[in-house]
Motif scaffolding. Structure first.
Motif, mmCIF file in Angstrom:
data_model
loop_
_atom_site.group_PDB
_atom_site.id
_atom_site.type_symbol
_atom_site.label_atom_id
_atom_site.label_comp_id
_atom_site.label_asym_id
_atom_site.label_seq_id
_atom_site.Cartn_x
_atom_site.Cartn_y
_atom_site.Cartn_z
ATOM 1 N N GLU A 1 0.829 -1.195 0.000
ATOM 2 C CA GLU A 1 0.000 0.000 0.000
ATOM 3 C C GLU A 1 0.866 1.249 0.000
ATOM 4 N N HIS A 2 1.195 1.673 -1.171
ATOM 5 C CA HIS A 2 2.017 2.873 -1.316
ATOM 6 C C HIS A 2 1.838 3.367 -2.734
ATOM 7 N N ARG A 3 1.677 4.640 -2.886
ATOM 8 C CA ARG A 3 1.399 5.220 -4.201
ATOM 9 C C ARG A 3 2.500 4.871 -5.210
ATOM 10 N N GLN A 4 3.725 4.696 -4.727
ATOM 11 C CA GLN A 4 4.825 4.440 -5.663
ATOM 12 C C GLN A 4 5.139 2.961 -5.843
ATOM 13 N N ASP B 1 -7.084 10.299 -11.086
ATOM 14 C CA ASP B 1 -6.105 9.491 -10.337
ATOM 15 C C ASP B 1 -6.100 8.035 -10.790
ATOM 16 N N TYR B 2 -7.174 7.605 -11.412
ATOM 17 C CA TYR B 2 -7.279 6.207 -11.839
ATOM 18 C C TYR B 2 -6.774 5.984 -13.256
ATOM 19 N N MET C 1 -6.294 1.060 -5.456
ATOM 20 C CA MET C 1 -5.512 0.568 -6.599
ATOM 21 C C MET C 1 -4.424 -0.422 -6.201
ATOM 22 N N HIS C 2 -3.906 -0.287 -4.984
ATOM 23 C CA HIS C 2 -2.840 -1.225 -4.602
ATOM 24 C C HIS C 2 -3.390 -2.634 -4.409
ATOM 25 N N GLY D 1 -1.849 3.167 -10.568
ATOM 26 C CA GLY D 1 -1.413 2.819 -9.219
ATOM 27 C C GLY D 1 -1.495 1.336 -8.908
ATOM 28 N N SER D 2 -1.756 0.538 -9.942
ATOM 29 C CA SER D 2 -1.878 -0.902 -9.710
ATOM 30 C C SER D 2 -0.720 -1.634 -10.377
#
Ligand SMILES: Cc1ncc(C[n+]2csc(CCOP(=O)(O)OP(=O)(O)O)c2C)c(N)n1
Ligand code: SF4
Ligand SMILES: [Mg+2]
Lengths: 612, 348
Positions: free
Chosen positions: A453-456, B16-17, B48-49, B70-71
């Protein structure tokens, strides 16, 4: 033995011969003889006699000939032997040849009911009334055929001195402690034993006698050892498609799955999936490895062929996974039940070009266990598929071994940023994170796994066409840079793979190189060569890519022989490819006769070449 | 505020998606599907994660690069994405797999894995971006092309098509839908339901290839789709945690049988309001009959074709641990020294 091209009748001395001969049982496939043969070998093992068993079986379920050879060796040699002194000729289809192959002074045990006649007068004959004895035994009729094979166990017990109480113990082991079937078989053994005692006159010199050389040792097949190793290595996903001789490896994972069942929840920490083919099997383990699990498959040559494209992808996408190749001979209609080391080059270069895979090569059942767990650490440390090359002989035959050592290093997940904290820690240190950027300059980069869980954390995985930020790129420079890093990684791998085992005496001009299941034959041949005045050094290669020590060994000898069980001398080719210097002093010594290697062949070959 | 700029439960806007910039031909149907995925993920507030984007090879299979940046994504090999998803979801069952494939990727080279995937009920959304051709290799017929269809370069296709939705229904898939990339409303409703489904959800979405197969006489063209699409029903999706407007339905005097309501495994609801035809997607035989009729009469029927109370997923069948396997630590991964000693004794 009908297909043993190497055996040549030779005289056997008259004096008593104890614990140093081989006994071969010829039966029909599917006749249930495997139980009897395993009882014989286990009995000898329990008597403290070093033994090895080689099963030569057809690609068939019922009817075709099969030979099981048990070698007893007071000196502890466990390689296949070229000559077999005793033949239990219980297969009428092959008996003529089986008997013809016996050395002068050999022994033939044969069913009396066949009325075979004595086709040779230079061997000892024992005719055993199998039908009659089975009729006497109070065995339900549908068990009779299977249990008929216990007759030769009983007769052998008498003729070659195998204690009945130990045979019963071996029977119990064979039936997992179940007394009923053990008893039923034992009754037949006793009947045959009693009949033999009353009717047969011992006329040959062969005896077994208790020793204390197997105390504390185990008897196990390489595939089961590999399965146990994988379970102790933390395998999470095992996907496979059945193929001889690898099937029993995954069978082993399944039968020992309880080792990895969470006692608290009763849930499995390993998922075993029988895939629709090998392509799917490797796809599954690549998906699992990518998502952070420890994943493996087991197959043989034809399966490896199907896995080529995925193996190439995993190499370039840098995904850890473990692929066992229990090698056999040729295509599916080749000799699928015969042993070979013929997949070496194919495995090494598997992919679509410009890829070189890591291959671990266990040389014993203990190493099957060790590489079973270590392969996962290596795969994650280098982020790449790791192949483990076993073979039919190592995988499917019983081998004597010291009990396996518990893993001496904790589980190593490599450069994996498995959660938010780890990624943040990395970002703090380096200020950025890109999937294929070589922060440590060893070619191995840091990976995140899905779910962090991290944006990067996210990156896009594709085989090729990416720059070091994992962004799509068709720039030539990006590709070249990526390949340079992969070469760097390959050199790192040289230091991480199992190093060769070297037995070296300075100033010895002759160096033998081999690998895998040839090891016992080489050990025995070296003793015999030494006794005849040819001293040899020996290096057993345990992995590709080659460690520096491999090259040093090659360059440190005047004459080097690369001994292997394939037709093309594949390891020899690889060594020549890898070593830039002149290696004309290194000769290929390939065999590739579909059988486990014998000391005799090595001895003869080296003697001939060294005395030329 | 428009939907586009609105922030969702996670505080994210639709932008953002998004993913990277598409490199497909302008106007390609596949790009619209990417946009539908972006809208739906935003609306559903998908973290997204927790999503993995999976694909095979083809123009269609490139698209995961163009949505949900973000995935994690995995662009696998041609036709073999299902096995990769199988492994990935076993490794971590808490992930939502959204997979994109093409009619070539699924219907030819990948047909075997496609069938075995649904047999195992691997939890995932399987989107087929169906254009009747191999776009990426420049316009060869795929196995879903209509019999008798003519293409400029490759001539006439003389073989009957494979209906990938029918294959899914027969193959034991528990959620099968068909859509048209140009119909955002229906595709998005189907996508939402598919994402909420427990098991394999197949969406066969007709997605025109503007470069190689967009002549009006082609059943995979925009014009054909726009003119001939027949909606089986109006699909309404109510996410988990929201009470479906049931009273409305009864009060609004819909005849019984005209609205079919399905409660999904995760507590969300699909409500199907009858439009042109009677079709109960809960009947497999009706679904098969419908698809056979559609092929025979060349009807472009779209909607939820088949839905079944989900079977256990593969991970459930194998009774794997509730902690994702990829997150287990040494205590779970390596039995003790004593255990090894015990095992060794059995071989002595
Ligand atoms: C093993 C293999 N064979 C052939 C190809 C070449 N290839 C790439 S994409 C493709 C067809 C893709 O068609 P489809 O799945 O319909 O995707 P579209 O481009 O139409 O979206 C082919 C044959 C390949 N990548 N791999
Ligand atoms: S070739 Fe066809 S499928 Fe491929 S991007 Fe262009 S329009 Fe789309
Ligand atoms: Mg297509």
């Amino acid at each position: 033995m009908a297909i043993d091209v190497q055996s040549s009748p030779q005289a056997v001395p008259e004096a008593d011969l104890v614990n140093d001969f081989a006994l071969m049982v010829a039966t029909k496939n599917g006749s249930g003889s495997q139980t009897s043969n395993l009882v014989l070998i286990r009995t000898l093992f329990k008597m403290g006699i070093p033994v090895s068993g080689k099963n030569l079986f057809p690609s068939n379920i019922k009817g075709l000939p099969t030979w099981y050879t048990i070698r007893a060796s007071k000196d502890g040699y466990i390689a296949r032997r070229a000559t077999t002194e005793i033949a239990i000729a219980f297969n009428q289809d092959t008996a003529a040849q089986d008997i013809a192959d016996l050395p002068v002074g050999g022994v033939c045990m044969i069913p009396q009911d066949w009325q075979w006649g004595r086709s040779r007068d230079d061997i000892t004959w024992y005719e055993v009334p199998v039908k009659e004895l089975i009729t006497q035994a109070e065995v339900p009729s549908d068990f009779r055929d299977r249990i008929a094979n216990m007759v030769y166990v009983g007769a052998c017990a008498h003729l070659f001195d195998m204690p009945l109480d130990i045979i019963y113990e071996a029977l119990l082991d064979q039936f997992n402690g179940k007394e009923k079937p053990a008893k039923m078989n034992y009754d037949v053994i006793m009947l045959a034993h009693e009949w033999a005692a009353n009717n047969l006159t011992k006329a040959d010199p062969y005896h077994f006698a208790p020793l204390n050389l197997t105390e504390g040792k185990i008897l196990i097949e390489g595939n089961e050892a590999a399965a146990l190793g994988s379970l102790f290595g933390g395998v999470n996903v095992a996907a496979w498609y059945p193929i001889t001789p690898s099937t029993s490896l995954i069978d082993g994972v399944i039968s020992h799955l309880n080792l990895r069942r969470d006692p608290e929840t009763g849930k499995n920490t390993v998922a075993v999936v029988q895939a629709e083919d090998e392509l799917a099997a490797i796809g599954m383990i690549i998906g699992a490895g990518w998502a952070g699990a420890r994943a493996m498959t087991a197959t043989s040559g034809p399966g490896i062929s199907l896995m080529a494209e995925f193996a190439g992808l995993a190499y370039f996408a840098e995904i850890p996974c473990v692929i066992w190749d229990v090698t056999r001979v040729g295509p599916s209609t080749g000799l699928p039940t015969r042993t070979s080391q013929g997949d070496l080059l194919f495995m090494y270069f598997l992919g679509h070009g410009d890829s070189r895979q890591i291959v671990m090569i266990p040389g014993s059942v203990a190493e099957c266990f060790e590489f079973g767990w270590r392969s996962f650490d290596l795969a994650e440390a280098v982020q790449t598929p790791v192949f483990v090359m076993s073979d039919l002989d190592l995988g499917m035959n019983l081998w004597m071994s010291d009990p396996f050592d518990y893993p001496d290093t904790p589980i190593n997940r490599g450069k994996t940023l498995a959660d938010r904290g780890q990624l943040e820690g990395f970002l703090e240190e380096f200020g950025e994170w890109y999937r294929y950027r070589d922060y440590d300059k060893d070619g191995v980069t840091y990976r995140t796994i899905p779910g962090v869980e991290h944006r990067q954390a996210a990156y896009f995985t594709r085989g090729t066409g990416h720059n070091d930020m994992a962004v799509y790129s068709e720039r030539a420079e990006d590709w070249v840079q990526n390949m340079e890093r992969l070469h760097r990684k390959f050199d790192t791998a040289r230091t991480l793979v199992p190093q060769p085992i070297i037995d070296h005496t300075p100033d010895n001009p002759v160096g033998l190189i081999s690998y895998g299941s040839n090891d016992p034959a080489i050990a025995e041949a070296r003793d015999r060569l030494a006794a005849s005045g040819i001293q040899t050094n020996y290096m057993r290669i345990r992995a590709l890519p080659f460690a520096q020590a491999v090259k040093d060994f090659v360059m440190g000898h005047e004459r080097v022989y690369v001994i292997e069980n394939n037709s093309d001398g594949q390891m020899h080719q690889l060594l020549r490819l890898d070593i830039a210097e002149d290696t004309t002093h290194m000769a290929a010594m390939p065999l590739g006769d579909t059988l486990p290697m014998t000391a005799q062949w090595i001895f003869d070959e080296i003697t001939a070449r060294e005395t030329n | 505020m428009t939907t586009r700029n609105r922030t969702n439960d996670l505080g994210l806007t639709r932008a953002d998606y998004k993913g990277g910039k598409s490199t497909l031909c302008p106007g390609c149907g596949h790009d619209s599907i990417s946009n539908h995925i972006i809208s739906v993920a935003h609306e559903m507030s998908l973290p997204m994660h927790k999503v993995i984007k999976m694909s095979g090879i083809g123009c269609s299979s490139k698209t995961p690069a163009y949505f949900l940046g973000g995935s994690h994504a995995f662009n696998a090999i041609h036709g073999r994405m299902p096995s990769v998803v199988t492994g990935a979801t076993l490794a971590n069952h808490s992930l939502t797999a959204i997979a994109v494939s093409g009619d070539g990727d699924t219907g030819s080279i990948g047909l075997g894995q496609y069938k075995h995937l649904m047999r195992r009920n691997v939890p995932m959304v399987y989107i087929i971006e169906n254009n009747g051709v191999y776009g990426l290799t420049k316009g060869q017929f795929s196995a879903t092309a209509d019999e008798g269809q003519v293409l400029k370069y490759y001539g006439r296709n003389d073989l009957p098509p494979i209906d990938l939705a029918l294959e899914a229904v027969i193959g034991g898939c528990t959620f099968v839908g068909r859509g048209f990339s140009g119909d955002s409303k229906q595709v998005q409703a189907l996508l939402k339901a598919a994402i909420s489904h427990h098991g394999t959800a197949v969406l066969d979405i007709i997605s025109p290839c503007v470069t190689f197969n967009n002549r009006p006489d082609s059943t995979k063209s925009y014009v054909y789709g726009k003119d001939n699409q027949i909606l089986l029903h109006e699909i309404d999706f109510t996410p988990q945690g929201f009470v479906p407007a049931r009273e409305e339905i009864t009060v609004d005097s819909y005849e019984s049988g005209e609205v079919i309501e399905v409660e999904m495994h995760d507590g969300s609801f699909i409500r199907l309001k009858k439009l042109s035809r009677d079709h109960d997607p809960r009947s497999r035989s009706e679904a098969v009959r419908l698809l056979e009729e559609a092929e025979r009469e060349q009807l472009f029927l779209t909607g939820l074709i088949y839905y079944e109370e989900p079977r256990p997923t593969l991970g459930e069948t194998l009774e794997i641990h509730s902690t994702p396997l990829a997150q287990l630590t040494e205590a779970h991964l390596r039995p003790s020294r004593e255990t090894l000693d015990d095992v060794m004794k059995r071989f002595m």
